[in-house]
Design a protein around this motif. Structure first.
Motif, PDB file in Angstrom:
ATOM      1  N   SER A   7       0.938  -1.077   0.046  1.00  0.00           N
ATOM      2  CA  SER A   7      -0.157  -0.131   0.084  1.00  0.00           C
ATOM      3  C   SER A   7       0.928   1.333  -0.206  1.00  0.00           C
ATOM      4  CB  SER A   7      -0.746  -0.124   1.436  1.00  0.00           C
ATOM      5  OG  SER A   7      -0.275   0.194   2.549  1.00  0.00           O
ATOM      6  N   GLY A   8       0.316   2.381  -0.205  1.00  0.00           N
ATOM      7  CA  GLY A   8       1.003   3.557  -0.467  1.00  0.00           C
ATOM      8  C   GLY A   8       1.357   4.305  -1.539  1.00  0.00           C
ATOM      9  N   GLY A   9       1.082   3.446  -2.630  1.00  0.00           N
ATOM     10  CA  GLY A   9       1.509   4.079  -3.975  1.00  0.00           C
ATOM     11  C   GLY A   9       0.559   5.140  -4.288  1.00  0.00           C
ATOM     12  N   LEU A  20       5.986   3.517   0.954  1.00  0.00           N
ATOM     13  CA  LEU A  20       5.194   2.423   0.782  1.00  0.00           C
ATOM     14  C   LEU A  20       5.316   1.545   1.980  1.00  0.00           C
ATOM     15  CD1 LEU A  20       6.705   1.606  -3.035  1.00  0.00           C
ATOM     16  CD2 LEU A  20       4.726   3.113  -2.453  1.00  0.00           C
ATOM     17  N   SER A  21       4.331   0.634   2.100  1.00  0.00           N
ATOM     18  CA  SER A  21       4.265  -0.336   3.033  1.00  0.00           C
ATOM     19  C   SER A  21       3.981  -1.629   2.530  1.00  0.00           C
ATOM     20  CB  SER A  21       2.841  -0.017   4.191  1.00  0.00           C
ATOM     21  OG  SER A  21       3.295   1.132   4.560  1.00  0.00           O
ATOM     22  N   GLY A  36      12.186  -7.560   0.321  1.00  0.00           N
ATOM     23  CA  GLY A  36      12.636  -6.424  -0.706  1.00  0.00           C
ATOM     24  C   GLY A  36      11.715  -5.898  -1.458  1.00  0.00           C
ATOM     25  N   TRP A  37      12.103  -5.136  -2.296  1.00  0.00           N
ATOM     26  CA  TRP A  37      11.268  -4.238  -3.090  1.00  0.00           C
ATOM     27  C   TRP A  37      12.013  -4.174  -4.601  1.00  0.00           C
ATOM     28  CZ3 TRP A  37       6.835  -2.185  -1.472  1.00  0.00           C
ATOM     29  CH2 TRP A  37       6.505  -1.936  -0.026  1.00  0.00           C
ATOM     30  N   ILE A  38      11.164  -4.705  -5.554  1.00  0.00           N
ATOM     31  CA  ILE A  38      11.392  -4.861  -7.008  1.00  0.00           C
ATOM     32  C   ILE A  38      10.394  -3.859  -7.740  1.00  0.00           C
ATOM     33  CG2 ILE A  38      11.588  -6.116  -8.994  1.00  0.00           C
ATOM     34  CD1 ILE A  38      12.337  -8.494  -7.121  1.00  0.00           C
ATOM     35  N   LEU A  82       9.070   1.232   2.473  1.00  0.00           N
ATOM     36  CA  LEU A  82       9.839   1.704   1.604  1.00  0.00           C
ATOM     37  C   LEU A  82       9.872   3.264   1.599  1.00  0.00           C
ATOM     38  CD1 LEU A  82      12.397   1.153  -0.429  1.00  0.00           C
ATOM     39  CD2 LEU A  82      10.819   1.195  -2.130  1.00  0.00           C
ATOM     40  N   LEU A  83      10.728   4.020   2.149  1.00  0.00           N
ATOM     41  CA  LEU A  83      10.635   5.255   2.104  1.00  0.00           C
ATOM     42  C   LEU A  83      11.360   5.963   0.885  1.00  0.00           C
ATOM     43  CD1 LEU A  83       9.800   8.075   3.232  1.00  0.00           C
ATOM     44  CD2 LEU A  83      11.786   8.062   4.849  1.00  0.00           C
ATOM     45  N   ILE A  84      10.711   6.798  -0.007  1.00  0.00           N
ATOM     46  CA  ILE A  84      11.256   7.330  -1.111  1.00  0.00           C
ATOM     47  C   ILE A  84      11.412   8.576  -1.125  1.00  0.00           C
ATOM     48  CG2 ILE A  84      11.206   7.329  -3.723  1.00  0.00           C
ATOM     49  CD1 ILE A  84       9.248   4.847  -3.841  1.00  0.00           C
TER      50      ILE A  84
END
Length: 122
Positions: A7-9, A20-21, A36-38, A82-84
């Motif tokens: 979520s979070g996009g 993002l969570s 991870g995040w891909i 994931l903090l962007i």
């Protein structure tokens, strides 16, 4: 079977930030996986952008995101983040949360989330 829900996009302006969570819905074994995040852009290869170890003590970042992305996890909540920061247009993609074999820097993925889209626009 572990299930991951992102979520979070959404829409973010260049230079902005987004978090993002990734929550494990059946989280009994969340803490045994590297998370991870891909990201995937249509027509391009998937890019492994980040991975955090089982304990959270170490993390991997792709060169393209170093210094701007931060991955964390809270095993008590069966959730990773994931903090962007300082978003760039090239960060636009569908971001997938993955659970991978420990020690593989998320190369050996065992579980995929459904993905959450990030759109970058002014």
């Amino acid at each position: 079977q572990l299930q991951l829900v992102e979520s979070g996009g959404g829409l973010v302006q260049p230079g902005g930030s987004l978090r993002l969570s990734c929550e494990a819905s059946s989280g009994g074994t969340f803490y045994t996986y590297a998370i991870g995040w891909i990201r995937q852009v249509p027509g391009k290869e998937r890019e492994r952008v980040s991975c955090i170890s089982v304990s959270g003590g170490s993390a991997y970042y792709a060169d393209s995101v170093k210094g701007r992305f931060t991955v964390t996890r809270d095993n008590a909540k069966n959730t990773a983040y994931l903090l962007i920061d300082t978003v760039k247009p090239e960060d636009a993609a569908v971001y997938f949360c993955v659970a991978a074999q420990p020690g593989s820097q998320c190369r050996n993925v065992e579980v995929w989330g459904q993905g959450t889209p990030v759109t970058v626009a002014s």
